[in-house]
Design an enzyme around this catalytic site. Structure first.
Site, short mmCIF file in Angstrom:
data_model
loop_
_atom_site.label_atom_id
_atom_site.label_comp_id
_atom_site.label_asym_id
_atom_site.label_seq_id
_atom_site.Cartn_x
_atom_site.Cartn_y
_atom_site.Cartn_z
N ASP A 103 0.81 -1.22 0.00
CA ASP A 103 0.00 0.00 0.00
C ASP A 103 0.85 1.27 0.00
OD1 ASP A 103 -2.26 -1.56 0.00
OD2 ASP A 103 -2.68 -1.29 2.12
N CYS A 167 -18.49 -4.21 -14.99
CA CYS A 167 -18.27 -3.65 -13.65
C CYS A 167 -18.90 -2.27 -13.51
CB CYS A 167 -16.78 -3.59 -13.33
SG CYS A 167 -15.78 -2.60 -14.47
N CYS A 171 -22.33 -1.07 -11.19
CA CYS A 171 -22.07 -0.19 -10.05
C CYS A 171 -23.20 0.82 -9.90
CB CYS A 171 -20.74 0.54 -10.24
SG CYS A 171 -20.40 1.77 -8.96
#
Length: 282
Positions: A103, A167, A171
């Site tokens: 991250d 996708c 959404c």
């Protein structure tokens, strides 16, 4: 050479190597902090790898957490991995430096993973892999040990998914023009009426997986039988369905080990109470 043989015992099979010069370095100060002297022209290499996290516990029909939050916080896995692995590497290669990241990294991890051949970039901005779909966490070891870069797997024009749009069309926030529902579940303080309504329209009290669930890569990985992780860390202490009672019974130490702990108890508790009130009204 590469470091894949060191990663394999931890259940990490999807990995690749590329020179740091091929990466998008966004936080060079992290390299300096790790002791790498870039100004001297030292050649640095990145061993980037994907850690699969999905377990059958995420298939619980009552699950109300994003799949990544069903297990304990993945940062704990990486902390243990690097605590064990980096000293071994330094002992085996005493003349070289090694630093592990997840991250908070010096590089753009998704771009590096795509360039190293781990997968492609999806329209949902996630890395899509054939084996695990997007249910992976990315980590990397940066080193001045000369590693052999992974041969280029995909030409630049093939490093994006097929852009089927599934996708995006699935959404709800794309349709409604609002912010990501995952961000909404993590918002601090009071929610306004529109935000509360948006939260109450779907099952999750933390995160959102819709774009991952409908992706063809996910269907492929499930049909191939490769989507689930074999890493024990993600199988233990799974909580697919969080309740107010479970949350309130957690010690501070146990709560700190969950992925939603960084926002504090009150945010996740607020979401749970909203859902509880909704059920009572129904």
């Amino acid at each position: 050479m590469d470091l894949s043989s060191y990663l394999l015992p931890y259940g990490i099979e999807l990995t690749g190597v590329l020179p740091l010069t091929a990466c998008d370095v966004r936080k060079p100060y992290l390299l300096s902090r790790a002791g790498f002297e870039m100004e001297k022209g030292n050649a640095l290499f990145v061993q980037i790898f994907a850690v699969p996290y999905l377990t059958p516990a995420a298939d619980d029909p009552t699950r109300n957490l994003s799949a990544y939050a069903v297990s304990e916080d993945y940062h704990l896995f990486f902390a243990q991995l690097y605590d064990e692995l980096l000293p071994r590497l330094r002992a085996d290669f005493p003349d070289h430096r090694f630093a592990g990241f997840v991250d908070h990294s010096a590089i753009d991890e998704i771009s590096a993973a795509v360039d190293a051949g781990l997968g492609v970039r999806g329209l949902n901005h996630l890395l899509l892999t054939n084996r695990y779909s997007s249910y992976v966490f990315l980590g990397e070891i940066i080193t001045d040990l000369p590693l052999t870069p992974t041969p280029t797997v995909l030409p630049p024009e093939s490093r994006q998914c097929h852009a089927c749009g599934t996708c995006l069309s699935a959404c709800p926030m794309q349709r409604e023009g609002g912010e990501c529902r995952s961000a909404l579940t993590q918002k601090k303080g009071e929610l306004d009426e529109q935000e509360r309504d948006a939260l109450l329209c779907f099952d999750s009290v933390w995160g959102c997986d819709i774009c991952q669930e409908v992706c063809p890569y996910t269907a492929h990985a499930k049909n191939s039988g490769t989507i689930y992780t074999a890493i024990p860390f993600f199988h233990r202490a799974a909580i697919p369905h969080l309740t107010v009672d479970i949350l309130d019974s957690m010690s501070d130490e146990a709560f700190a080990r969950r992925a939603y702990a960084w926002r504090g108890r009150e945010v996740i508790r607020r979401n749970l109470m909203l859902k509880q009130s909704q059920r009572q009204e129904d």
